[in-house]
Design a protein around this motif. Structure first.
Motif, PDB file in Angstrom:
ATOM      1  N   GLU A 309       0.732  -1.280  -0.054  1.00  0.00           N
ATOM      2  CA  GLU A 309       0.126   0.140   0.033  1.00  0.00           C
ATOM      3  C   GLU A 309       0.791   1.164  -0.002  1.00  0.00           C
ATOM      4  O   GLU A 309       0.534   2.160   0.635  1.00  0.00           O
ATOM      5  CB  GLU A 309      -0.993  -0.108   1.345  1.00  0.00           C
ATOM      6  CG  GLU A 309      -0.281  -0.143   2.513  1.00  0.00           C
ATOM      7  CD  GLU A 309      -0.034  -1.542   3.169  1.00  0.00           C
ATOM      8  OE1 GLU A 309       0.053  -2.520   2.365  1.00  0.00           O
ATOM      9  OE2 GLU A 309       0.020  -1.889   4.392  1.00  0.00           O
ATOM     10  N   HIS A 333      -8.232  -3.619  -1.236  1.00  0.00           N
ATOM     11  CA  HIS A 333      -7.206  -3.966  -0.250  1.00  0.00           C
ATOM     12  C   HIS A 333      -6.329  -3.159  -0.161  1.00  0.00           C
ATOM     13  O   HIS A 333      -6.356  -2.393   0.766  1.00  0.00           O
ATOM     14  CB  HIS A 333      -6.762  -5.324  -0.320  1.00  0.00           C
ATOM     15  CG  HIS A 333      -5.940  -5.834   0.597  1.00  0.00           C
ATOM     16  ND1 HIS A 333      -6.139  -6.841   1.473  1.00  0.00           N
ATOM     17  CD2 HIS A 333      -4.587  -5.329   1.117  1.00  0.00           C
ATOM     18  CE1 HIS A 333      -5.234  -6.903   2.377  1.00  0.00           C
ATOM     19  NE2 HIS A 333      -4.165  -5.912   2.268  1.00  0.00           N
ATOM     20  N   GLU A 334      -5.740  -2.506  -1.183  1.00  0.00           N
ATOM     21  CA  GLU A 334      -4.600  -1.630  -1.241  1.00  0.00           C
ATOM     22  C   GLU A 334      -5.013  -0.268  -0.943  1.00  0.00           C
ATOM     23  O   GLU A 334      -4.532   0.592  -0.292  1.00  0.00           O
ATOM     24  CB  GLU A 334      -3.729  -1.825  -2.280  1.00  0.00           C
ATOM     25  CG  GLU A 334      -3.017  -3.190  -2.531  1.00  0.00           C
ATOM     26  CD  GLU A 334      -2.280  -3.746  -1.228  1.00  0.00           C
ATOM     27  OE1 GLU A 334      -1.979  -2.977  -0.111  1.00  0.00           O
ATOM     28  OE2 GLU A 334      -2.248  -5.093  -1.064  1.00  0.00           O
ATOM     29  N   HIS A 337      -6.107   0.340   2.722  1.00  0.00           N
ATOM     30  CA  HIS A 337      -4.951   0.785   3.370  1.00  0.00           C
ATOM     31  C   HIS A 337      -4.633   2.072   3.501  1.00  0.00           C
ATOM     32  O   HIS A 337      -3.931   2.513   4.289  1.00  0.00           O
ATOM     33  CB  HIS A 337      -3.732  -0.294   2.875  1.00  0.00           C
ATOM     34  CG  HIS A 337      -3.634  -1.639   3.289  1.00  0.00           C
ATOM     35  ND1 HIS A 337      -3.541  -1.800   4.835  1.00  0.00           N
ATOM     36  CD2 HIS A 337      -3.143  -2.720   2.702  1.00  0.00           C
ATOM     37  CE1 HIS A 337      -3.114  -3.045   4.777  1.00  0.00           C
ATOM     38  NE2 HIS A 337      -2.997  -3.517   3.775  1.00  0.00           N
ATOM     39  N   GLU A 356      -3.927  -5.030   8.423  1.00  0.00           N
ATOM     40  CA  GLU A 356      -4.468  -6.016   7.479  1.00  0.00           C
ATOM     41  C   GLU A 356      -5.868  -6.595   7.873  1.00  0.00           C
ATOM     42  O   GLU A 356      -6.521  -6.926   6.628  1.00  0.00           O
ATOM     43  CB  GLU A 356      -3.500  -7.292   7.525  1.00  0.00           C
ATOM     44  CG  GLU A 356      -2.201  -6.872   7.366  1.00  0.00           C
ATOM     45  CD  GLU A 356      -1.883  -6.215   5.633  1.00  0.00           C
ATOM     46  OE1 GLU A 356      -2.607  -6.413   4.996  1.00  0.00           O
ATOM     47  OE2 GLU A 356      -0.810  -5.550   5.695  1.00  0.00           O
ATOM     48  N   ALA A 359      -8.074  -3.752   5.887  1.00  0.00           N
ATOM     49  CA  ALA A 359      -7.898  -4.130   4.349  1.00  0.00           C
ATOM     50  C   ALA A 359      -8.780  -5.392   3.735  1.00  0.00           C
ATOM     51  O   ALA A 359      -9.343  -5.111   2.839  1.00  0.00           O
ATOM     52  CB  ALA A 359      -6.408  -4.095   4.014  1.00  0.00           C
ATOM     53  N   TYR A 411      -4.555 -11.347   8.793  1.00  0.00           N
ATOM     54  CA  TYR A 411      -5.368 -11.085   7.707  1.00  0.00           C
ATOM     55  C   TYR A 411      -6.863 -11.355   7.644  1.00  0.00           C
ATOM     56  O   TYR A 411      -7.756 -10.577   8.074  1.00  0.00           O
ATOM     57  CB  TYR A 411      -5.246 -11.395   6.130  1.00  0.00           C
ATOM     58  CG  TYR A 411      -3.960 -10.683   5.647  1.00  0.00           C
ATOM     59  CD1 TYR A 411      -2.671 -10.979   6.166  1.00  0.00           C
ATOM     60  CD2 TYR A 411      -4.126  -9.749   4.438  1.00  0.00           C
ATOM     61  CE1 TYR A 411      -1.628 -10.284   5.558  1.00  0.00           C
ATOM     62  CE2 TYR A 411      -2.949  -9.084   4.000  1.00  0.00           C
ATOM     63  CZ  TYR A 411      -1.705  -9.230   4.370  1.00  0.00           C
ATOM     64  OH  TYR A 411      -0.661  -8.823   4.125  1.00  0.00           O
TER      65      TYR A 411
HETATM   66 ZN    ZN Z   1      -2.681  -5.719   3.276  1.00  0.00          ZN
END
Ligand code: ZN
Length: 426
Positions: A309, A333-334, A337, A356, A359, A411
């Motif tokens: 990220e 996801h990124e 972040h 995590e 995200a 995660y």
């Molecule tokens: Zn991540």
């Protein structure tokens, strides 16, 4: 962006003979138990000006780092995190300073005059060398940090790669603004965080100037280079975007067994085209996007197996772009972040699940919105799919240890914890 309390760090440096009633030796670490030498005590960095020349043919980097900081203690000496490279000279406030290196990671600087508490000071470090690549403790063949590719370098430093390419205060508790002045052989691109403010070719080198005006944890800095097609545009909301795709991605089928399958490049381009929509989706759930630019970087490099990220401009492994759904999901996801991890940063690395877990949970919310299933269904699939005896369930995600920082449990169980909270508090 704070540092350890002055009292806690005073006089802890090894061989601290310089400490006296009037000034201290800045501590060699901020006291993060996972990385005791990371970060330093006694000052707070405000700005890094990084002038770097990188030649992929030789893998050599020549750098001049200008670090503007404020002393939070009166300092006779202070440390920077820096390893592998050769230091040529150090100046503080324009005057040559003495310096020494220790423990493969610490650069101790002794200015001619002591630095007064509360005052700003400027350190200039000239250096060169071949930046070291790190190998992930959890995956022996997973390089990170400064990764030399076939035509440049992918620079993805989480958690501790930055000290291999510039001297710094390497901890997310000391955020700073950045300016990158990156020279690469003419014909190559150099992509960093923030806004492109200049590009000039002089003879055999092109210099790319990027300005990052928003505070950034230094592990999120990138200076990725190579052959890239750089696309500059604005989202419907007016956000300035920079997408960099390696042209080679457009000649490689995403399914190696099916030459007629879409290329990595086509799928990546399609997912990146949805960034505006994805940012809208996240803004509705989190808050305004915290930065003034965006975009993404996708390199055609076989050994980059993760995404990072990097602030305003994540770097993605091409292997996420095997289908539009996978591609969209990693971008969710990124980009999530950018709020969780980048804008709101860790106080200690052991809290990594806050990065995590959120995200990953953003991916589950996206799945709820776009398919294939609700967040509850994603939760249930993990809960029912992994046997109770599996070590997955015994990782302490609030303190996984440096080896398991990016373990699956961080995660997925992180996202499960967020889901449980959402059910309880909405
Ligand atoms: Zn991540």
């Amino acid at each position: 962006s704070g540092l350890a309390p002055a009292g806690a760090s005073a006089g802890r440096a090894a061989g601290d003979t310089a400490s006296n009633g009037r000034c201290h030796a800045g501590a060699p670490g901020v006291g993060d138990p996972y990385y005791p030498l990371y970060g330093n005590g006694g000052y707070d960095v405000q700005h890094y000006l990084l002038k770097i020349r990188y030649n992929p043919a030789t893998d050599r980097l020549v750098g001049v780092a200008t670090i503007t900081a404020r002393a939070t203690q009166s300092l006779c000496r202070f440390n920077l995190d820096f390893q592998g490279m050769t230091v040529r000279s150090v100046k503080v406030n324009g005057k040559p300073a003495r310096w020494s290196r220790s423990q493969d990671h610490e650069l101790t600087v002794v200015p001619q005059r002591h630095l007064k508490k509360g005052h700003r000071f400027t350190t200039v470090v000239r250096y060169d060398g071949v930046p070291r690549t790190y190998i992930d403790p959890s995956a022996p063949d997973l390089p990170y940090g400064w990764i030399h590719t076939d035509d440049g370098a992918d620079v993805v430093s989480e958690p501790e790669g930055s000290a291999n390419w510039f001297p710094l205060n390497d901890h997310p508790t000391d955020k700073a603004t950045f300016t990158f002045v990156v020279s690469v052989p003419a014909g190559l691109e150099a992509i960093s965080n923030g806004r492109l403010v200049g590009r000039r070719t002089h003879g055999r080198w092109t210099t790319w100037v990027w300005n990052s005006p928003e505070l950034m944890a230094p592990y999120l800095a990138t200076a990725t280079s190579g052959q890239f097609r750089l696309r500059t545009y604005r989202t419907a909301d007016g956000l300035r975007m920079y997408d960099a795709l390696d042209p080679d991605l457009f000649t490689e089928p995403s399914n190696p067994d099916d030459p007629a399958s879409p290329t990595f490049g086509e799928i990546a381009q399609g997912s990146l085209a949805r960034q505006g929509e994805i940012l809208d989706f996240l803004e509705r759930r989190f808050s305004r996007y915290p930065f003034s630019t965006g975009g993404g970087i996708v390199d055609d490099y076989d050994n980059l197996l993760f995404a990072l990220e990097t602030q305003t401009r994540p770097v993605y492994s091409k292997y996420f772009f095997t289908s539009p759904a996978n591609g969209d999901s990693v971008i969710v996801h990124e980009l999530a972040h950018q709020w969780f991890g980048d804008s709101v940063a860790l106080a200690e690395w052991k809290h990594i699940w806050l990065n995590e877990g959120f995200a990953q949970y953003a991916e589950w919310m996206w799945s709820e919105d776009q398919g294939p299933g609700t967040a509850q269904e994603q939760f249930d699939a993990v809960y029912n799919g992994i046997p109770a005896t599996d070590p997955f369930w015994s990782v302490v995600i609030g303190d996984p240890g440096p080896e398991l920082l990016f373990d699956n449990a961080v995660y997925l169980r992180g996202a499960m914890a967020v889901h449980a909270l959402r059910l309880a508090v909405g």
